[in-house]
Design a protein around this motif. Structure first.
Motif, PDB file in Angstrom:
ATOM      1  N   THR A  24      49.465  67.661  75.847  1.00  0.00           N
ATOM      2  CA  THR A  24      48.185  67.123  75.401  1.00  0.00           C
ATOM      3  C   THR A  24      48.382  66.029  74.363  1.00  0.00           C
ATOM      4  O   THR A  24      47.573  65.127  74.263  1.00  0.00           O
ATOM      5  CB  THR A  24      47.300  68.231  74.808  1.00  0.00           C
ATOM      6  OG1 THR A  24      48.103  69.024  73.949  1.00  0.00           O
ATOM      7  CG2 THR A  24      46.700  69.088  75.897  1.00  0.00           C
ATOM      8  N   GLN A  25      49.480  66.108  73.590  1.00  0.00           N
ATOM      9  CA  GLN A  25      49.669  65.110  72.545  1.00  0.00           C
ATOM     10  C   GLN A  25      50.234  63.812  73.104  1.00  0.00           C
ATOM     11  O   GLN A  25      49.777  62.739  72.756  1.00  0.00           O
ATOM     12  CB  GLN A  25      50.612  65.638  71.460  1.00  0.00           C
ATOM     13  CG  GLN A  25      50.014  66.757  70.648  1.00  0.00           C
ATOM     14  CD  GLN A  25      50.806  68.035  70.814  1.00  0.00           C
ATOM     15  OE1 GLN A  25      51.972  67.992  71.178  1.00  0.00           O
ATOM     16  NE2 GLN A  25      50.190  69.160  70.560  1.00  0.00           N
ATOM     17  N   THR A  26      51.246  63.935  73.940  1.00  0.00           N
ATOM     18  CA  THR A  26      51.836  62.713  74.460  1.00  0.00           C
ATOM     19  C   THR A  26      51.356  62.496  75.889  1.00  0.00           C
ATOM     20  O   THR A  26      51.390  63.388  76.709  1.00  0.00           O
ATOM     21  CB  THR A  26      53.372  62.806  74.467  1.00  0.00           C
ATOM     22  OG1 THR A  26      53.743  63.995  75.135  1.00  0.00           O
ATOM     23  CG2 THR A  26      53.935  62.809  73.080  1.00  0.00           C
ATOM     24  N   ARG A  27      50.926  61.288  76.115  1.00  0.00           N
ATOM     25  CA  ARG A  27      50.428  60.961  77.435  1.00  0.00           C
ATOM     26  C   ARG A  27      51.573  60.924  78.437  1.00  0.00           C
ATOM     27  O   ARG A  27      52.671  60.487  78.125  1.00  0.00           O
ATOM     28  CB  ARG A  27      49.766  59.603  77.362  1.00  0.00           C
ATOM     29  CG  ARG A  27      48.960  59.264  78.568  1.00  0.00           C
ATOM     30  CD  ARG A  27      48.624  57.821  78.523  1.00  0.00           C
ATOM     31  NE  ARG A  27      47.443  57.510  77.729  1.00  0.00           N
ATOM     32  CZ  ARG A  27      46.199  57.688  78.180  1.00  0.00           C
ATOM     33  NH1 ARG A  27      45.980  58.209  79.351  1.00  0.00           N
ATOM     34  NH2 ARG A  27      45.167  57.329  77.438  1.00  0.00           N
TER      35      ARG A  27
ATOM     36  N   ARG B  16      53.857  68.458  92.248  1.00  0.00           N
ATOM     37  CA  ARG B  16      54.575  67.592  93.187  1.00  0.00           C
ATOM     38  C   ARG B  16      54.996  66.250  92.608  1.00  0.00           C
ATOM     39  O   ARG B  16      55.420  65.372  93.340  1.00  0.00           O
ATOM     40  CB  ARG B  16      53.712  67.355  94.440  1.00  0.00           C
ATOM     41  CG  ARG B  16      53.486  68.622  95.233  1.00  0.00           C
ATOM     42  CD  ARG B  16      52.819  68.322  96.548  1.00  0.00           C
ATOM     43  NE  ARG B  16      51.727  69.243  96.790  1.00  0.00           N
ATOM     44  CZ  ARG B  16      50.809  69.101  97.744  1.00  0.00           C
ATOM     45  NH1 ARG B  16      50.856  68.043  98.533  1.00  0.00           N
ATOM     46  NH2 ARG B  16      49.851  69.980  97.898  1.00  0.00           N
ATOM     47  N   VAL B  17      54.842  66.035  91.325  1.00  0.00           N
ATOM     48  CA  VAL B  17      55.333  64.775  90.764  1.00  0.00           C
ATOM     49  C   VAL B  17      56.244  65.050  89.572  1.00  0.00           C
ATOM     50  O   VAL B  17      56.198  66.112  88.977  1.00  0.00           O
ATOM     51  CB  VAL B  17      54.184  63.828  90.293  1.00  0.00           C
ATOM     52  CG1 VAL B  17      53.239  63.531  91.429  1.00  0.00           C
ATOM     53  CG2 VAL B  17      53.445  64.395  89.111  1.00  0.00           C
ATOM     54  N   GLU B  18      57.089  64.064  89.274  1.00  0.00           N
ATOM     55  CA  GLU B  18      57.944  64.119  88.090  1.00  0.00           C
ATOM     56  C   GLU B  18      57.201  63.393  86.982  1.00  0.00           C
ATOM     57  O   GLU B  18      57.103  62.163  87.013  1.00  0.00           O
ATOM     58  CB  GLU B  18      59.247  63.350  88.338  1.00  0.00           C
ATOM     59  CG  GLU B  18      60.294  64.041  89.139  1.00  0.00           C
ATOM     60  CD  GLU B  18      61.096  65.080  88.355  1.00  0.00           C
ATOM     61  OE1 GLU B  18      60.927  65.163  87.116  1.00  0.00           O
ATOM     62  OE2 GLU B  18      61.863  65.798  88.977  1.00  0.00           O
ATOM     63  N   PRO B  19      56.655  64.103  86.005  1.00  0.00           N
ATOM     64  CA  PRO B  19      55.986  63.367  84.931  1.00  0.00           C
ATOM     65  C   PRO B  19      56.996  62.805  83.928  1.00  0.00           C
ATOM     66  O   PRO B  19      58.091  63.331  83.792  1.00  0.00           O
ATOM     67  CB  PRO B  19      55.107  64.419  84.272  1.00  0.00           C
ATOM     68  CG  PRO B  19      55.647  65.724  84.671  1.00  0.00           C
ATOM     69  CD  PRO B  19      56.623  65.546  85.785  1.00  0.00           C
ATOM     70  N   MET B  20      56.633  61.714  83.290  1.00  0.00           N
ATOM     71  CA  MET B  20      57.487  61.181  82.222  1.00  0.00           C
ATOM     72  C   MET B  20      56.614  60.718  81.069  1.00  0.00           C
ATOM     73  O   MET B  20      55.414  60.508  81.232  1.00  0.00           O
ATOM     74  CB  MET B  20      58.321  60.012  82.740  1.00  0.00           C
ATOM     75  CG  MET B  20      57.519  58.763  83.079  1.00  0.00           C
ATOM     76  SD  MET B  20      58.593  57.420  83.576  1.00  0.00           S
ATOM     77  CE  MET B  20      58.253  56.197  82.347  1.00  0.00           C
ATOM     78  N   ASN B  21      57.218  60.553  79.903  1.00  0.00           N
ATOM     79  CA  ASN B  21      56.476  60.008  78.778  1.00  0.00           C
ATOM     80  C   ASN B  21      55.942  58.645  79.153  1.00  0.00           C
ATOM     81  O   ASN B  21      56.678  57.822  79.683  1.00  0.00           O
ATOM     82  CB  ASN B  21      57.394  59.837  77.566  1.00  0.00           C
ATOM     83  CG  ASN B  21      57.628  61.140  76.869  1.00  0.00           C
ATOM     84  OD1 ASN B  21      56.781  62.029  76.902  1.00  0.00           O
ATOM     85  ND2 ASN B  21      58.780  61.274  76.250  1.00  0.00           N
ATOM     86  N   ALA B  22      54.687  58.428  78.844  1.00  0.00           N
ATOM     87  CA  ALA B  22      54.074  57.186  79.300  1.00  0.00           C
ATOM     88  C   ALA B  22      54.545  55.969  78.514  1.00  0.00           C
ATOM     89  O   ALA B  22      54.401  54.852  78.983  1.00  0.00           O
ATOM     90  CB  ALA B  22      52.562  57.305  79.214  1.00  0.00           C
ATOM     91  N   GLU B  23      55.130  56.196  77.337  1.00  0.00           N
ATOM     92  CA  GLU B  23      55.441  55.051  76.459  1.00  0.00           C
ATOM     93  C   GLU B  23      56.299  53.990  77.143  1.00  0.00           C
ATOM     94  O   GLU B  23      55.994  52.805  77.071  1.00  0.00           O
ATOM     95  CB  GLU B  23      56.159  55.500  75.181  1.00  0.00           C
ATOM     96  CG  GLU B  23      55.220  55.955  74.096  1.00  0.00           C
ATOM     97  CD  GLU B  23      55.150  57.459  74.028  1.00  0.00           C
ATOM     98  OE1 GLU B  23      55.621  58.099  74.984  1.00  0.00           O
ATOM     99  OE2 GLU B  23      54.638  57.988  73.031  1.00  0.00           O
TER     100      GLU B  23
END
Lengths: 227, 187
Positions: A24-27, B16-23
Motif C-alpha cells: 500500500t505504501q509503495t506503488r 499472474r503478473v510479476e509486480p515491481m516497484n514503480a519508481e
C-alpha cells in the motif's frame, strides 16, 4: 522529552518500507511495463538517429554491433571485417545513441539516489556509496543484490552480476554471440544509472561494462580525480 | 457484470503478473520524456512521438494481455472499454480508470484516470503545461492494442492534472472494425 527519545519516537512513527507487505505504501506496476518501455525506448532512439544518418545497406547492422563491442569493452581488440565507410557512420550513430541512453540512465540514477538514500544513515566513504548501489539500489531494481564487489582501494570498483535481470530473456536468432552484441545498447542504461547515483553523491566517475556473456555482466566504476 | 471484470482483473494482478516497484518505471519514463523534449524542442512532436511509441508497445502488449487474461471476444465497444479499464489497466499499471461520458451512439467514451503512476513525482514547467500531454504514450498503447483486435479507434487526452485540470481524461472514439490485414506501419 529528551532529543534521543524524540528521535526514537520518530523512528517508530516512520514507515518501515522493508516489510514485504508494504504494497500500500509503495506503488507497484507490472514488470512487463518497464520491459516494454525499455525495449521501445532503445528502438525509438535508434530509429530516430537512423533517420538522420541513413545506413547504406544491411551490412550496416553487422558493423554496428562490432563497433558496439568495442565501446563495451574498450580494451578488447576490434574484430571488424566490414567496410570502413558504413563503419564510420555507424560509429557516429552509436556514439550518439550511447550518449542519449547513458544520459537517460544518468537522470534515472540521480532520482533513484534521492529517493532511496533520504532515510538512511550518512555515507562514510565512497565504498559505502558503492555498497549502497550493490545492496539497496540493486535490490529495488532487480530484487537481488549484486553478486560480487571488488575494489583496488584506489578508486576502481568492479561489480559483477551473474544474472542481470534485464538480460535473462534476451536471445538472438543467430546464436549467443549475436545476441550479446545486440544487448549492448541495453547495458548503457544501467551504466548511466550507476554514474547518476555516484554523481548525486558528489562523485565524478566513469562507468563501463565488460565481460558480457548473457546474462552475466560486470560493471566497472572508475573514479575520476578532480583536475 | 462489471463486477466480473474487476474480479478477474484483481485475480490476474495478484497471481499472474510479476509486480515491481514503480519508481524505476516512472523515472525511466520521465527521463525519456525529458530526452524527447530536448531532441525535438517542440511539444507537439513529443506528443506525437510518445503516441507512436505507445502504438508500438500496444501491438505487442495485446498478446500478453490476451494470453494472461484468457479473455475472448467482446460483444460490443462498451464491453471492450470495461475490459480495458478493469482488466487491461489493472494488469499492467495496477489502476482502474473510470469509464464514463458515453456518447449517445455508444461509440465514444472517456477514461478518467483517478490515479496515474506515470504522473507520480512529476511537475511540468509552465510552457509545457500548455502543450505537452505527458502521458500521451497511453493513447498510443490503446490505439495499437485495439488495432490488433481489428478495432480502429482514435484516442487522445482531453485533460490532464499535470496541466492544472481537475481530472485526467482520455477520450476514446470508435472508428470502425478493420478487416483482417497486415497492420499499417508495422515495426
Amino acid at each position: 522529552m529528551s532529543i534521543t527519545s524524540a528521535i526514537n519516537l520518530f523512528r517508530q512513527l516512520s514507515v518501515d518500507e522493508s516489510q514485504p507487505s508494504g504494497t500500500t505504501q509503495t506503488r507497484q506496476v507490472n514488470e512487463a511495463c518497464f520491459d516494454y518501455l525499455f525495449m521501445e525506448m532503445v528502438h525509438t532512439l535508434r530509429s530516430q538517429l537512423q533517420a538522420h544518418h541513413p545506413v547504406p545497406d544491411d551490412s550496416g547492422s553487422v558493423s554496428e554491433q562490432a563497433s558496439a563491442t568495442d565501446r563495451g569493452s574498450r580494451t578488447s581488440a576490434s574484430n571488424t571485417h566490414d567496410m570502413p565507410s558504413t563503419r564510420e557512420v555507424d560509429e557516429q550513430l552509436l556514439e550518439t545513441l550511447y550518449y542519449k541512453i547513458e544520459l537517460i540512465g544518468f537522470r534515472i540514477g540521480q532520482r533513484l539516489a534521492e529517493r532511496y538514500s533520504k532515510d538512511r544513515p550518512r555515507f562514510v566513504d565512497t565504498l559505502d556509496i558503492v555498497k549502497f548501489i550493490c545492496r539497496d539500489i540493486w535490490t529495488k531494481l532487480f530484487r537481488k543484490q549484486i553478486d560480487n564487489l571488488k575494489t583496488n582501494h584506489r578508486g576502481v570498483y568492479t561489480l559483477q552480476d551473474s544474472q542481470l535481470r534485464w538480460l535473462t530473456r534476451m536471445s538472438g536468432d543467430e546464436g549467443t554471440l549475436q545476441a550479446t552484441q545486440q544487448a549492448i545498447p541495453y547495458l548503457w542504461l544501467p551504466c548511466g544509472i550507476i554514474r547518476g547515483i555516484m554523481a548525486n553523491h558528489g562523485l565524478d566517475a566513469t562507468v563501463t561494462f565488460k565481460d558480457l556473456s548473457l546474462p552475466q555482466c560486470t560493471f566497472h566504476i572508475k573514479l575520476n580525480k578532480p583536475s | 457484470m462489471a463486477k466480473q471484470y474487476k474480479t478477474l482483473g484483481d485475480e490476474i494482478w495478484k497471481n499472474r503478473v510479476e509486480p515491481m516497484n514503480a519508481e524505476l518505471f516512472i523515472f525511466t519514463y520521465g527521463s525519456l520524456v525529458v530526452q524527447l523534449v530536448k531532441d525535438y524542442e517542440d511539444y507537439d512532436q513529443v506528443n506525437q512521438q510518445l503516441d507512436k511509441m505507445g502504438y508500438n508497445i500496444g501491438v505487442r502488449l495485446i498478446e500478453d494481455f490476451l494470453a494472461r487474461s484468457g479473455w475472448g471476444r467482446c460483444t460490443d465497444f462498451r464491453e471492450t472499454m470495461e475490459v480495458i479499464s478493469k482488466i487491461g489497466f489493472k494488469m499492467f499499471l495496477n489502476i482502474t480508470p473510470t469509464v464514463t461520458s458515453w456518447a449517445s451512439d455508444n461509440k465514444s467514451c472517456s477514461l478518467v484516470l483517478d490515479e496515474n503512476p506515470l504522473n507520480d513525482f512529476v511537475e511540468l514547467p509552465l510552457d509545457a503545461q500548455q502543450q505537452l500531454w505527458y502521458s500521451n504514450i497511453l493513447c498510443g498503447v490503446l490505439r495499437g492494442a485495439l488495432e490488433m483486435v481489428q478495432m480502429q479507434v482514435e484516442v487522445k487526452f482531453v485533460s490532464c492534472v499535470l496541466r492544472g485540470d481537475d481530472i485526467s481524461e482520455i477520450r476514446v472514439q470508435f472508428v470502425r472494425h478493420l478487416q483482417e490485414e497486415v497492420p499499417i506501419n508495422d515495426e
